[in-house]
Motif scaffolding. Structure first.
Motif, PDB file in Angstrom:
ATOM      1  N   GLU A  19      -4.972   5.828  10.370  1.00  0.00           N
ATOM      2  CA  GLU A  19      -5.307   4.522  10.949  1.00  0.00           C
ATOM      3  C   GLU A  19      -6.498   3.886  10.235  1.00  0.00           C
ATOM      4  N   THR A  20      -7.516   4.704   9.923  1.00  0.00           N
ATOM      5  CA  THR A  20      -8.710   4.179   9.248  1.00  0.00           C
ATOM      6  C   THR A  20      -8.380   3.715   7.836  1.00  0.00           C
ATOM      7  N   LEU A  21      -7.602   4.520   7.117  1.00  0.00           N
ATOM      8  CA  LEU A  21      -7.209   4.120   5.765  1.00  0.00           C
ATOM      9  C   LEU A  21      -6.347   2.857   5.819  1.00  0.00           C
ATOM     10  N   GLY A  22      -5.462   2.779   6.806  1.00  0.00           N
ATOM     11  CA  GLY A  22      -4.624   1.593   6.957  1.00  0.00           C
ATOM     12  C   GLY A  22      -5.447   0.333   7.133  1.00  0.00           C
ATOM     13  N   ILE A  47       1.060   3.928   1.876  1.00  0.00           N
ATOM     14  CA  ILE A  47       0.849   3.552   0.480  1.00  0.00           C
ATOM     15  C   ILE A  47       2.017   2.707  -0.022  1.00  0.00           C
ATOM     16  N   ALA A  48       3.256   3.103   0.324  1.00  0.00           N
ATOM     17  CA  ALA A  48       4.433   2.336  -0.095  1.00  0.00           C
ATOM     18  C   ALA A  48       4.381   0.899   0.423  1.00  0.00           C
ATOM     19  N   THR A  49       3.978   0.741   1.673  1.00  0.00           N
ATOM     20  CA  THR A  49       3.885  -0.603   2.273  1.00  0.00           C
ATOM     21  C   THR A  49       2.927  -1.483   1.489  1.00  0.00           C
ATOM     22  N   HIS A  50       1.779  -0.928   1.135  1.00  0.00           N
ATOM     23  CA  HIS A  50       0.773  -1.735   0.439  1.00  0.00           C
ATOM     24  C   HIS A  50       1.101  -1.902  -1.043  1.00  0.00           C
ATOM     25  N   TYR A  99       4.649   8.917  -1.936  1.00  0.00           N
ATOM     26  CA  TYR A  99       4.420  10.231  -1.333  1.00  0.00           C
ATOM     27  C   TYR A  99       3.583  11.102  -2.263  1.00  0.00           C
ATOM     28  N   GLU A 100       3.941  11.129  -3.554  1.00  0.00           N
ATOM     29  CA  GLU A 100       3.184  11.928  -4.528  1.00  0.00           C
ATOM     30  C   GLU A 100       1.762  11.405  -4.667  1.00  0.00           C
ATOM     31  N   PHE A 101       1.619  10.097  -4.615  1.00  0.00           N
ATOM     32  CA  PHE A 101       0.304   9.472  -4.711  1.00  0.00           C
ATOM     33  C   PHE A 101      -0.593   9.966  -3.566  1.00  0.00           C
TER      34      PHE A 101
END
Length: 201
Positions: free
Chosen positions: A75-78, A143-146, A159-161
């Motif tokens: 949530e924080t990273l988001g 990550i994919a969303t952004h 996912y790998e990222f």
């Protein structure tokens, strides 16, 4: 004015919350295996009996604690990623986030300790593995969303990222624990370097 009394269910929930919060402090201070149940209960203001009324074991308590912690991490990273408007802002945003985390590496160390413990026969191995894999997937999805929003391409899948990001932060926390002359900003700077390299055409 009459103050409403908590129901038994509500009281139990308050007790569980206090035990989980206390466990976070004690585990970060002493480590998982070295933390006695009595100390966790005392930190929360309860008896050993109250602990066992809510959790069957220290392992069960840790799984509840780490699930909550990982939810908060995503949530924080988001929220941090929501604030950036271009691909060029990604590495600086990651660096800012990990500068904050680098000031306290106890969670990285604690998660690594418990992961090794479960891999060597801990009673909650399967449950921990499921929770942690769900965390990796959620991180990859975030990550994919952004990446899509910002038009970012990478040689790594989202996912790998995310997995590489976790591995770098945890590995560097271990190195810093072994050598306190390393700067607390190392993880943040290394992750920013990784992000720039992973996004390079």
């Amino acid at each position: 004015m009459t103050v409403a009394r908590l129901t038994r269910t509500e009281q139990r929930e308050v007790t569980r919350e206090r035990l989980i919060e206390a466990a976070g402090r004690v585990f970060c201070r002493l480590g998982f295996e070295a933390a006695p149940i009595d100390v966790i209960a005392e930190e929360a203001g309860y008896s050993r009996g109250a602990f066992y009324s809510n959790f069957r074991s220290k392992d069960e308590l840790f799984v509840a604690l780490i699930a909550r912690h990982l939810d908060a991490e995503v949530e924080t990273l988001g929220r941090a990623l929501d604030r950036i408007a271009s691909a060029a802002e990604l590495a600086p945003a990651i660096e800012r986030r990990y500068r904050i985390l680098g000031e306290d590496d106890s969670w990285c160390l604690l998660t690594t300790e418990f992961q090794l413990y479960t891999m060597r026969g801990g009673t909650k191995a399967d449950e921990f593995a499921e929770i942690y894999e769900a965390y990796r997937r959620r991180l990859g999805q975030l990550i994919a969303t952004h990446f899509d929003r910002l038009g970012i391409e990478s040689s790594l899948s989202p996912y790998e990222f995310g997995v590489a990001q976790i591995a770098l932060s945890h590995g560097l926390a271990l190195q810093r624990a072994a050598n306190r002359s390393l700067k607390p900003t190392l993880a943040a700077r290394a992750l920013a370097t990784f992000v720039r390299g992973a996004l390079a055409k």
